[in-house]
Every structure is written in structure tokens, then in C-alpha cells.
Design an enzyme around this catalytic site. Structure first.
Site, PDB file in Angstrom:
ATOM      1  N   GLN A 181       0.807  -1.216   0.000  1.00 11.46           N
ATOM      2  CA  GLN A 181       0.000   0.000   0.000  1.00 11.46           C
ATOM      3  C   GLN A 181       0.845   1.274   0.000  1.00 11.46           C
ATOM      4  O   GLN A 181       0.370   2.341  -0.387  1.00 11.46           O
ATOM      5  CB  GLN A 181      -0.942   0.016   1.210  1.00 11.46           C
ATOM      6  CG  GLN A 181      -2.066  -0.998   1.144  1.00 11.46           C
ATOM      7  CD  GLN A 181      -3.078  -0.701   0.045  1.00 11.46           C
ATOM      8  OE1 GLN A 181      -3.176   0.415  -0.451  1.00 11.46           O
ATOM      9  NE2 GLN A 181      -3.836  -1.715  -0.336  1.00 11.46           N
TER      10      GLN A 181
ATOM     11  N   ALA B 124       1.915  -4.417  -8.532  1.00 12.64           N
ATOM     12  CA  ALA B 124       1.684  -3.378  -9.541  1.00 12.64           C
ATOM     13  C   ALA B 124       0.274  -2.820  -9.517  1.00 12.64           C
ATOM     14  O   ALA B 124       0.061  -1.641  -9.807  1.00 12.64           O
ATOM     15  CB  ALA B 124       1.991  -3.930 -10.935  1.00 12.64           C
TER      16      ALA B 124
ATOM     17  N   CYS C 105      -9.217  -9.062  -0.054  1.00  7.97           N
ATOM     18  CA  CYS C 105      -9.024 -10.503   0.063  1.00  7.97           C
ATOM     19  C   CYS C 105      -9.982 -11.125   1.065  1.00  7.97           C
ATOM     20  O   CYS C 105     -10.158 -12.331   1.106  1.00  7.97           O
ATOM     21  CB  CYS C 105      -7.582 -10.812   0.469  1.00  7.97           C
ATOM     22  SG  CYS C 105      -6.375 -10.211  -0.728  1.00  7.97           S
TER      23      CYS C 105
END
Length: 382
Positions: free
Chosen positions: A180, A201, A328
Site C-alpha cells: 500500500q 503493480a 481478500c
């Protein structure tokens, strides 16, 4: 109806310049970088160029950069690879309770299957770990410390410099998850007391499915994937040429435009808070995270009385994409482990929303979001 994307901490839109670079490679380059013929040599030049550019912009040697399949793989490779390399010296690891699950689950696996002991440090109510706590947790057999640069849910920035210095003084390996932080904070790897640092990325307007791991020269690392000698034997598998080149372009854009982007994100973040103060009043929401050491791109707010799932659904119906936490785990309705670790009250835990700002967001959009939050809260009160 407007469509407003405020979930950049989960994934970001690909920058047009990045897409252009990748498209050129996907349509014109199909060689394997390990092949010795002209097509392979051309692929190798693209791969090496991407590695050189990333290294130059992040302040490390090209040999210290390992391409991976993303941030999760980078975290796994760093922890497993380092732990396996130094297990003969000791089997104690220190991390925090607010790490991404790519780190937490890997640590659990090392405990259950490899016999490591792991200390999971607490954080304060703003999500920040204490350097004193890190030092107090050190044992004779401590071989690895892993602390994220900045939290992905509340944006709190950790004292990486101080923890890294402590680790270096004690001869302990130090891993940092900077997924982050890249593109939001300045990073010069050679100036940081860090042995491993994970990146991806798709958090910086690059493609999904490509990441990187910085491995300080001399830092031990056992490979997790086997089958080839790619990445100097540290990560087997045919390299993702288009992904690597796109990642390099995204890093270039992120580093060159860092100051301007930071200023813009701070402006938009501040604007959202100002609008909410005006429209609903400061007493109707709570800001979760540190107010001094934070990423300007992330704003975690709780609206007591409005459940997270209900709020997200209503925002989505208004065309606004936000999140409850890590992408997630946000498919689950479980309360964030990060907010739990911060010891926040139950009504705050059950009503938290993460807004994350990035490429394409405007002041007009932010003002629209604030108005819709007011509308939703008023509707839910009836």
C-alpha cells in the site's frame, strides 16, 4: 446514475501509458526470455529494462529485484524464503496483529508445519505498533521481523525506520510489506534498514498479476518455486514480460508524480471529511486510524447505527464503490481483524467503511459521495 470508484486500495485502474506499453509487448513480443535465439534475446532485453527501471526509481540494484506474481506471493516468498534460510539459527518470528493475511497466514503455516514460534504484537487504538513492544518481544532465537509499511485498511503508517534499525543492530532479518505504501510514500530502498520489501503493480495503476520482492544484497532467501533458474534462481517460471514492463512504467509514473498525487489525495481526503462535518456532523461518524502518520489515499470511517454490509449495499445502489476492508477478505461479513486489534468499540467495528482515493477521482465526486452518505444515513434512521 454516477459510477464512482473509491476502492483504490483493493485495485486501481490501469494507467493509459501502462496499457500502451503492455499492448505493444503482447502484440509484438512472444519470445521466452530464457531462450538464446533472437526472440529470446529481445524478450530478455525487455525484462532487464523493466528491472533496471524499477531499481532506478526505487533506489536499489537490479540484482536485488525479484519479479513475482503479486504482493501475496512476494510476502510468502520473503517469509518462507528467509525463515528456511536461517532456521538453523533460530525459529522465532515477530509480526503484528494487523498484517495482511498474506503475512498472517504464512506465519501460521510456519508455526504449524515448520515449528516456528511467532509473536503477534498488538497495536494502539490508531493501528500503530510500538517500537518498544518490538524490542521487548525480541528473544535469543529471533531471526525475522515482519511489519507492514502502511496498513491497507486504516492507512496507518508504521515506524519502519526505527524497527529496521533495531533489527539491524541485533542482526535480525527485517521484512516489510509495502504494497500500500508504494505510490503514496517516498521509498528509497538503499536508505532503509530493510532486508526484504514486498510490492505489487495493481495498487499503483499497473496490471494485476505482477509483483516484486526487494531482496537486499547478501540477505538469504530460499526459493519457494522450483523448475527453472529464472530471477537468479530465486523464483522459477517463465517471466511475465508485459506485466514486468507495465509494472516498470507504473513505478515510473508513480515516483515521478508522487508529490502532486500526495497533494491531490490529501485535498480529496480532507474535502470528504469537511463535507461530512457540514452535512451530517462530526458526532455521527468516527475516523479510524492515526491522524498524524497515515496514507492520504485511505480513509476508514465508521457510521454507528448503520451496519457495514447495509451501508456498502446502499452506497453501491448509489453507484459508489467502497469496501469494508481488505479485498481478500471483504467478501466475508466477518469484522476486520485490523479494527479488532485496535480495540475499537463494537458499534465502531460493525459500521466501518473504507474509502480509498486514486487516479480519476475529483472534488465533484467526493462532494457527491458525502451527499449520498447523508441521504443513506437519513434513510436508515427512519
Amino acid at each position: 446514475m454516477k459510477s464512482i470508484y473509491l476502492d483504490h486500495a483493493a485495485s486501481t485502474p490501469v494507467h493509459p501509458e501502462v496499457a500502451k506499453v503492455m499492448l505493444n509487448i503482447m502484440t509484438e513480443q512472444y519470445g521466452n526470455a530464457s531462450s538464446v535465439h533472437q526472440f529470446g534475446r529481445s524478450a530478455k532485453r525487455i525484462l532487464n529494462g523493466a528491472r533496471d527501471n524499477i531499481a532506478a526509481f526505487l533506489g536499489c540494484s537490479p540484482d536485488e529485484w525479484v519479479f513475482t506474481g503479486g504482493g501475496t506471493e512476494s510476502d510468502n516468498l520473503a517469509l518462507y524464503g528467509a525463515a528456511a534460510a536461517v532456521s538453523h539459527k533460530g525459529k522465532h518470528i515477530i509480526t503484528t496483529q494487523i498484517e495482511h493475511h498474506a503475512v498472517l497466514h504464512t506465519c501460521e503455516e510456519l508455526e504449524e508445519k515448520e515449528g516456528f514460534k511467532v509473536t503477534y504484537l498488538p497495536v494502539d487504538s490508531t493501528g500503530r505498533v510500538s517500537v518498544t513492544d518490538v524490542e521487548a518481544a525480541l528473544q535469543e532465537d529471533t531471526v525475522l521481523i515482519s511489519v507492514m509499511y502502511a496498513n491497507n485498511e486504516v492507512g496507518t503508517v508504521q515506524p519502519i525506520q526505527e524497527i529496521g534499525q533495531l533489527a539491524r543492530e541485533r542482526g535480525i532479518l527485517f521484512h516489510v510489506d509495502a504494497v500500500q505504501a508504494l505510490g503514496a510514500l517516498p521509498i528509497t530502498l538503499r536508505e532503509l534498514p530493510v532486508d526484504y520489501m514486498s510490492f505489487t503493480a495493481h495498487k499503483i495503476n499497473g496490471p494485476q498479476g505482477i509483483g516484486g520482492l526487494y531482496v537486499r544484497s547478501g540477505a538469504p532467501l530460499h526459493p519457494r518455486l522450483h523448475g527453472g533458474l529464472q530471477e537468479r534462481g530465486r523464483r522459477a517460471g517463465t517471466e511475465n514480460l508485459a506485466g514486468a514492463a507495465g509494472f516498470a512504467k507504473a513505478v515510473e509514473i508513480a515516483v515521478k508524480g508522487l508529490s502532486e498525487r500526495q497533494q491531490n489525495m490529501k485535498l480529496l481526503r480532507g474535502r470528504l471529511l469537511e463535507e461530512l462535518d457540514t452535512l451530517i456532523g462530526r458526532e455521527r461518524y468516527s475516523l479510524n486510524g492515526n491522524t498524524e502518520e497515515f496514507l492520504p489515499s485511505i480513509l476508514n470511517l465508521s457510521f454507528p447505527g448503520a451496519g457495514t454490509d447495509v451501508m456498502l449495499m446502499n452506497l453501491d445502489m448509489e453507484g459508489i464503490a467502497a469496501a469494508s476492508g481488505s479485498a481478500c477478505t471483504s467478501g466475508s461479513l466477518e469484522i476486520s481483524h485490523v479494527l479488532k486489534a485496535m480495540g475499537l468499540p463494537q458499534n465502531i467495528l460493525e459500521s466501518a467503511i473504507r474509502f480509498s482515493i486514486g487516479l480519476g477521482n475529483t472534488t465533484e465526486e467526493i462532494e457527491y459521495v458525502a451527499r449520498k452518505v447523508e441521504t443513506i444515513l437519513n434513510r436508515l434512521r427512519k
